[in-house]
Design an enzyme around this catalytic site. Structure first.
Site, PDB file in Angstrom:
ATOM      1  N   HIS A 198       1.342   9.444  14.099  1.00  0.00           N
ATOM      2  CA  HIS A 198       2.717   9.784  13.721  1.00  0.00           C
ATOM      3  C   HIS A 198       3.144  11.154  14.221  1.00  0.00           C
ATOM      4  O   HIS A 198       4.341  11.433  14.339  1.00  0.00           O
ATOM      5  CB  HIS A 198       2.897   9.695  12.202  1.00  0.00           C
ATOM      6  CG  HIS A 198       2.235  10.796  11.432  1.00  0.00           C
ATOM      7  ND1 HIS A 198       0.931  10.719  10.995  1.00  0.00           N
ATOM      8  CD2 HIS A 198       2.690  12.007  11.023  1.00  0.00           C
ATOM      9  CE1 HIS A 198       0.621  11.821  10.346  1.00  0.00           C
ATOM     10  NE2 HIS A 198       1.660  12.617  10.355  1.00  0.00           N
TER      11      HIS A 198
ATOM     12  N   HIS B 185      -4.294  14.283  16.046  1.00  0.00           N
ATOM     13  CA  HIS B 185      -3.082  15.100  16.105  1.00  0.00           C
ATOM     14  C   HIS B 185      -3.222  16.265  17.083  1.00  0.00           C
ATOM     15  O   HIS B 185      -2.379  16.479  17.959  1.00  0.00           O
ATOM     16  CB  HIS B 185      -2.748  15.686  14.730  1.00  0.00           C
ATOM     17  CG  HIS B 185      -2.480  14.669  13.664  1.00  0.00           C
ATOM     18  ND1 HIS B 185      -2.057  13.395  13.930  1.00  0.00           N
ATOM     19  CD2 HIS B 185      -2.578  14.757  12.312  1.00  0.00           C
ATOM     20  CE1 HIS B 185      -1.891  12.738  12.781  1.00  0.00           C
ATOM     21  NE2 HIS B 185      -2.209  13.541  11.799  1.00  0.00           N
TER      22      HIS B 185
ATOM     23  N   LYS C 112       7.187  13.154  15.970  1.00  0.00           N
ATOM     24  CA  LYS C 112       7.935  14.320  15.493  1.00  0.00           C
ATOM     25  C   LYS C 112       8.809  14.873  16.622  1.00  0.00           C
ATOM     26  O   LYS C 112       8.371  15.020  17.765  1.00  0.00           O
ATOM     27  CB  LYS C 112       6.978  15.394  14.985  1.00  0.00           C
ATOM     28  CG  LYS C 112       6.254  15.005  13.695  1.00  0.00           C
ATOM     29  CD  LYS C 112       5.340  16.115  13.224  1.00  0.00           C
ATOM     30  CE  LYS C 112       4.657  15.737  11.918  1.00  0.00           C
ATOM     31  NZ  LYS C 112       5.598  15.648  10.782  1.00  0.00           N
TER      32      LYS C 112
ATOM     33  N   ARG D 172       7.420  25.844  16.830  1.00  0.00           N
ATOM     34  CA  ARG D 172       7.168  25.560  15.415  1.00  0.00           C
ATOM     35  C   ARG D 172       7.483  24.083  15.169  1.00  0.00           C
ATOM     36  O   ARG D 172       8.641  23.668  15.203  1.00  0.00           O
ATOM     37  CB  ARG D 172       8.024  26.461  14.523  1.00  0.00           C
ATOM     38  CG  ARG D 172       7.964  26.145  13.036  1.00  0.00           C
ATOM     39  CD  ARG D 172       6.615  26.437  12.407  1.00  0.00           C
ATOM     40  NE  ARG D 172       6.327  27.849  12.310  1.00  0.00           N
ATOM     41  CZ  ARG D 172       6.641  28.621  11.260  1.00  0.00           C
ATOM     42  NH1 ARG D 172       7.261  28.099  10.230  1.00  0.00           N
ATOM     43  NH2 ARG D 172       6.302  29.895  11.258  1.00  0.00           N
TER      44      ARG D 172
ATOM     45  N   LYS E 227       2.183  25.778   4.508  1.00  0.00           N
ATOM     46  CA  LYS E 227       2.185  24.590   5.361  1.00  0.00           C
ATOM     47  C   LYS E 227       2.831  24.982   6.678  1.00  0.00           C
ATOM     48  O   LYS E 227       3.982  25.454   6.707  1.00  0.00           O
ATOM     49  CB  LYS E 227       2.968  23.454   4.708  1.00  0.00           C
ATOM     50  CG  LYS E 227       3.053  22.204   5.575  1.00  0.00           C
ATOM     51  CD  LYS E 227       3.805  21.086   4.863  1.00  0.00           C
ATOM     52  CE  LYS E 227       3.858  19.835   5.751  1.00  0.00           C
ATOM     53  NZ  LYS E 227       4.527  18.705   5.060  1.00  0.00           N
TER      54      LYS E 227
ATOM     55  N   LYS F  52      -6.920  22.492   4.985  1.00  0.00           N
ATOM     56  CA  LYS F  52      -6.174  22.188   3.771  1.00  0.00           C
ATOM     57  C   LYS F  52      -6.347  23.310   2.748  1.00  0.00           C
ATOM     58  O   LYS F  52      -7.293  24.090   2.815  1.00  0.00           O
ATOM     59  CB  LYS F  52      -6.662  20.866   3.166  1.00  0.00           C
ATOM     60  CG  LYS F  52      -6.391  19.659   4.066  1.00  0.00           C
ATOM     61  CD  LYS F  52      -6.822  18.374   3.391  1.00  0.00           C
ATOM     62  CE  LYS F  52      -6.482  17.172   4.268  1.00  0.00           C
ATOM     63  NZ  LYS F  52      -5.024  16.997   4.459  1.00  0.00           N
TER      64      LYS F  52
ATOM     65  N   GLY G   6       0.792  -1.218   0.000  1.00  0.00           N
ATOM     66  CA  GLY G   6       0.000   0.000   0.000  1.00  0.00           C
ATOM     67  C   GLY G   6       0.828   1.273   0.000  1.00  0.00           C
ATOM     68  O   GLY G   6       2.060   1.258   0.149  1.00  0.00           O
ATOM     69  N   ASP G   7       0.135   2.404  -0.146  1.00  0.00           N
ATOM     70  CA  ASP G   7       0.801   3.710  -0.185  1.00  0.00           C
ATOM     71  C   ASP G   7       1.545   3.996   1.120  1.00  0.00           C
ATOM     72  O   ASP G   7       2.666   4.526   1.103  1.00  0.00           O
ATOM     73  CB  ASP G   7      -0.227   4.816  -0.436  1.00  0.00           C
ATOM     74  CG  ASP G   7      -0.799   4.763  -1.846  1.00  0.00           C
ATOM     75  OD1 ASP G   7      -0.159   4.137  -2.714  1.00  0.00           O
ATOM     76  OD2 ASP G   7      -1.877   5.335  -2.078  1.00  0.00           O
ATOM     77  N   LEU G   8       0.909   3.691   2.251  1.00  0.00           N
ATOM     78  CA  LEU G   8       1.557   3.956   3.538  1.00  0.00           C
ATOM     79  C   LEU G   8       2.855   3.179   3.677  1.00  0.00           C
ATOM     80  O   LEU G   8       3.874   3.711   4.131  1.00  0.00           O
ATOM     81  CB  LEU G   8       0.609   3.613   4.687  1.00  0.00           C
ATOM     82  CG  LEU G   8       1.177   3.775   6.097  1.00  0.00           C
ATOM     83  CD1 LEU G   8       1.491   5.238   6.388  1.00  0.00           C
ATOM     84  CD2 LEU G   8       0.203   3.234   7.141  1.00  0.00           C
TER      85      LEU G   8
END
Length: 473
Positions: free
Chosen positions: A174, A236, A178, A367, A335, A330, A16-18
């Protein structure tokens, strides 16, 4: 909490894409840094009828698009096994894993990189394997979204708890991987400067912006049935705010940290729907950008929101009365993910300031992306006569301070799952508290009490707010 390294890694959804965008680069990073167990063994499984060689070529192509071609890529790819399976046949899945791994005393990480609709089917495969090979040790990593609402999240938790302990379940977000998000813990509890000030005595307000330039791209199949409330706000944003605003944990260890995060989520004041703004991006002024309803596979009458702004409150002694402003969306002008903590002003003692003097409240800015940095604005005297004060920055950037590449979030989280550290994964009570918090909004949206207003693609947050407000009047 088990901190034993597990060496067998089984990836459900391996084509898959992930898997290609996140998993293989992360595993390759660990391989290059000698961070995988010496006896690491990988098995990928998916519906696609590929040979092992064909599968390895696909992974190699993915990695060579991100890294310079090297013998390290070839060495890594040669370690990867693959088997096509139908997840609807648990016995076949069980036999396939047994053919590729030590099932007597094996230690397995099962990673479910699959669409939400396939979650329960694959869970049955994991359950059957656990029951047959009871001497094996399992950790199961589950991707977001974990459920579509409170009821489905509880159902999924109950499904997993039928054959796994909470210590074996790793619910992935996820964003918690970070570096700048993890640094919130270091800033608060590794320094004496900020923690005494983070309360309603000193803080005027908190802002959290998580915005993107891109639209949904080719993700309509997922996003149109989800929307940004479920995709970003419920996970998130609430997770980041939990780390920023929770009480100090006993220690920076998984259950202590997650205890305090859950307490914070449970203390959130009921949402005031009148403070909610929903938006959906339209085209831009010259028509070069698609409106959301013009994106491939999006219904032309879709009411899925791509922007949310809201005011939150917390009902506890530390934060009562401090407004928290959240904006996420979005197809905006940039961004950016950024936290701004504004403190009550204390420059009122400086009188007769010139017009060129612009004292401002102190602000702590974290940030998260891009250009990861932390800075704190303070007022300082401008050189010359008189007591003219102006804001200046005290700051550090990751690049300037450490001069090392920032580790990708998936690299950190996969390493933690292999090593058994749950600190950056979400516990069941957190998941359910977060869903309970957003449920009134989801219900109001379902009943048509909240509908998204169109905003112009490429706009700033301020412009989007103005458009939505005017359209709703």
């Amino acid at each position: 909490m088990s901190m034993e390294r597990f060496s067998h890694f089984v990836l459900f959804g391996a084509t898959g894409d992930l898997a290609h965008s996140k998993m293989y680069p992360a595993l390759f990073d660990l391989y290059q840094n000698n961070a995988l167990p010496a006896d690491f063994a990988f098995l990928g499984m998916a519906f696609d009828d590929l040979s092992v060689t064909e599968f390895q070529r696909q992974v190699q192509k993915t990695l060579e698009a991100q890294y310079e071609a090297s013998e390290h890529i070839s060495e890594f790819v040669s370690m990867l096994a693959y088997a096509p399976v139908d997840f609807g046949e648990p016995a076949t899945v069980e036999d396939t894993i047994a053919e590729h791994a030590d099932t007597e005393n094996g230690r397995f990480v099962f990673y479910l990189a699959i669409p939400p609709a396939a979650f329960e089917t694959v869970s049955l495969c994991v359950k059957r394997f656990q029951e047959t090979y009871c001497d094996c040790q399992l950790r199961v990593v589950v991707e977001k979204p974990f459920g579509q609402d409170l009821e489905s999240a509880k159902h999924l938790n109950n499904t997993l708890r039928e054959f796994l302990y909470e210590e074996q379940i790793y619910r992935m977000d996820h964003y918690l991987g970070k570096e700048t998000v993890q640094n919130i813990l270091a800033l608060r509890f590794g320094n004496s400067l900020f923690e005494p000030l983070l309360n309603n005595r000193y803080v005027q307000n908190i802002e959290l912006d998580l915005i993107e330039e891109e639209g949904i791209g080719e993700r309509a199949g997922y996003f149109d049935g989800t929307g940004i409330i479920k995709d970003v706000l419920q996970n998130h944003i609430l997770q980041v705010l939990s780390l920023l605003m929770m009480e100090p944990p006993v220690q920076i260890q998984s259950n202590f940290v997650r205890d305090e995060k859950h307490k914070f989520l449970a203390s959130l004041a009921p949402l005031d729907l009148s403070s909610f703004h929903l938006g959906q991006y339209g085209s831009n002024e010259n028509g070069e950008m698609n409106a959301y309803q013009e994106e491939p596979d999006v219904p032309e009458d879709s009411q899925t929101e791509t922007y949310v702004s809201m005011q939150m409150g917390v009902k506890n002694m530390r934060w009562d009365g401090v407004p928290v402003y959240v904006r996420t969306g979005k197809r905006l002008n940039e961004k950016k993910t950024e936290i701004r903590v504004t403190f009550h002003p204390s420059f009122q003692y400086f009188v007769n300031q010139k017009e060129t003097c612009n004292p401002a409240p102190n602000v702590l800015v974290i940030r998260i992306q891009p250009n990861e940095e932390v800075y704190y604005t303070v007022n300082a005297k401008f050189p010359g006569e008189g007591m003219c004060i102006q804001p200046v920055k005290l700051h550090f950037t990751y690049q300037e301070s450490f001069n090392v590449p920032i580790q990708d979030a998936y690299t950190r989280l996969l390493k933690d799952a292999i090593e058994g550290d749950q600190t950056l994964f979400i516990r069941s009570d957190e998941i359910e508290a977060a869903w309970e918090y957003v449920t009134p909004v989801l219900e109001a949206k379902k009943q048509g009490e909240l509908t998204p207003q169109t905003y112009t693609s490429g706009s700033t947050i301020e412009e989007v707010e103005e458009e939505i407000t005017e359209a709703g009047e």
